[in-house]
Design a protein around this motif. Structure first.
Motif, PDB file in Angstrom:
ATOM      1  N   THR A  39      59.045  51.547  16.867  1.00 40.73           N
ATOM      2  CA  THR A  39      60.010  52.472  17.450  1.00 40.73           C
ATOM      3  C   THR A  39      61.406  51.872  17.454  1.00 40.73           C
ATOM      4  OG1 THR A  39      59.628  51.656  19.680  1.00 40.73           O
ATOM      5  CG2 THR A  39      58.215  53.445  18.922  1.00 40.73           C
ATOM      6  N   GLY A  40      62.388  52.716  17.705  1.00 36.51           N
ATOM      7  CA  GLY A  40      63.775  52.270  17.763  1.00 36.51           C
ATOM      8  C   GLY A  40      64.323  52.335  19.167  1.00 36.51           C
ATOM      9  N   ALA A  41      65.630  52.126  19.281  1.00 37.87           N
ATOM     10  CA  ALA A  41      66.295  52.062  20.581  1.00 37.87           C
ATOM     11  C   ALA A  41      66.218  53.382  21.341  1.00 37.87           C
ATOM     12  CB  ALA A  41      67.751  51.638  20.400  1.00 37.87           C
ATOM     13  N   LYS A  42      66.417  54.505  20.640  1.00 42.66           N
ATOM     14  CA  LYS A  42      66.359  55.802  21.329  1.00 42.66           C
ATOM     15  C   LYS A  42      64.973  56.027  21.935  1.00 42.66           C
ATOM     16  CE  LYS A  42      69.961  58.307  18.873  1.00 42.66           C
ATOM     17  NZ  LYS A  42      70.308  59.505  18.108  1.00 42.66           N
ATOM     18  N   SER A  44      62.694  53.761  22.734  1.00 39.92           N
ATOM     19  CA  SER A  44      62.465  52.813  23.826  1.00 39.92           C
ATOM     20  C   SER A  44      63.209  53.209  25.094  1.00 39.92           C
ATOM     21  CB  SER A  44      62.882  51.408  23.405  1.00 39.92           C
ATOM     22  OG  SER A  44      62.078  50.957  22.353  1.00 39.92           O
ATOM     23  N   LEU A  45      64.450  53.648  24.940  1.00 42.24           N
ATOM     24  CA  LEU A  45      65.246  54.051  26.099  1.00 42.24           C
ATOM     25  C   LEU A  45      64.628  55.265  26.786  1.00 42.24           C
ATOM     26  CD1 LEU A  45      67.820  53.687  27.828  1.00 42.24           C
ATOM     27  CD2 LEU A  45      68.928  55.312  26.275  1.00 42.24           C
ATOM     28  N   LYS A  48      61.433  54.180  28.620  1.00 43.94           N
ATOM     29  CA  LYS A  48      61.752  53.407  29.832  1.00 43.94           C
ATOM     30  C   LYS A  48      62.259  54.320  30.954  1.00 43.94           C
ATOM     31  CE  LYS A  48      65.639  50.857  30.852  1.00 43.94           C
ATOM     32  NZ  LYS A  48      66.683  49.882  30.563  1.00 43.94           N
ATOM     33  N   SER A 113      59.461  59.350  16.480  1.00 41.40           N
ATOM     34  CA  SER A 113      60.260  58.318  15.811  1.00 41.40           C
ATOM     35  C   SER A 113      60.564  58.792  14.388  1.00 41.40           C
ATOM     36  CB  SER A 113      59.486  57.002  15.763  1.00 41.40           C
ATOM     37  OG  SER A 113      59.256  56.526  17.065  1.00 41.40           O
ATOM     38  N   ARG A 185      76.300  55.866  26.620  1.00 45.05           N
ATOM     39  CA  ARG A 185      76.528  54.543  27.204  1.00 45.05           C
ATOM     40  C   ARG A 185      77.291  54.701  28.519  1.00 45.05           C
ATOM     41  NH1 ARG A 185      76.731  49.119  25.163  1.00 45.05           N
ATOM     42  NH2 ARG A 185      78.095  47.913  26.482  1.00 45.05           N
TER      43      ARG A 185
END
Length: 187
Positions: A39-42, A44-45, A48, A113, A185
């Protein structure tokens, strides 16, 4: 990455393999062992944040990231599985077991993803729904939409200011915009 254990492997044989919980985890679907995509950052965020907001909503449910759910001759690793607190499996010491669950979670959330098959992920959600899951979400970060699966109704595609359905008993209100605002952000 996709790997096949054998043409005729069984779920029992799959669950005995020593590497199935290595990252990324492996799933057993239609007699095949298939490794999940990285998976990528999106992804994972979202995972979470969703686990956090569900767990702080004050209910009789717990949200688990990457929980193995084995049911109906399939073993999947849900991005998020929401389980009733009284159904969490415990060992002889009263500690949570490390093997996952052998029943359908009350709510399953999958986050698409870029390299993932939407058909395979949808199949996992539908499999859980057929086996007792009450609510399913398929979050598409690239389309900024959520496909919602509920018992006894057709799937629905929600976007923007649409309010997402939540399990009864969880004190939480989220719109699709709320979820995707997490990508911004914050300084």
């Amino acid at each position: 990455m996709t790997a096949i254990v054998t043409e005729n492997s069984t779920l029992v044989e799959f669950l005995q393999l020593p590497y199935i919980d290595e990252s990324p985890a492996w799933e057993y679907i239609n007699g095949q062992a298939i490794q999940k995509t990285i998976t990528g950052a999106k992804h994972s965020l979202l995972q979470k944040r969703l686990v956090g907001v569900i767990d702080t909503a004050g209910s009789n449910y717990e949200a688990f990231p990457e929980l193995r759910c084995t049911l109906g001759n399939r073993s999947i690793v849900a991005d998020i599985a929401v389980v009733a607190s009284n159904q969490i499996p415990l060992d002889e010491n009263g500690d949570i077991t490390s093997t996952g669950i052998n029943f359908a979670p009350a709510w399953i959330i999958e986050i698409l993803s870029p390299d993932q098959s939407q058909t395979r992920v949808t199949g996992n959600i539908l499999h859980c729904m057929r086996n007792g899951t009450q609510l399913g979400w398929l979050i598409d970060p690239y389309e900024r939409s959520v496909i919602v699966y509920q018992s006894n109704s057709l799937p629905d595609i929600l976007s923007e200011a649409d309010v997402l359905p939540i399990l009864e008993g969880i004190n939480l209100k989220l719109t699709v915009n709320d979820i995707f605002a997490w990508f911004q952000r914050v300084s």
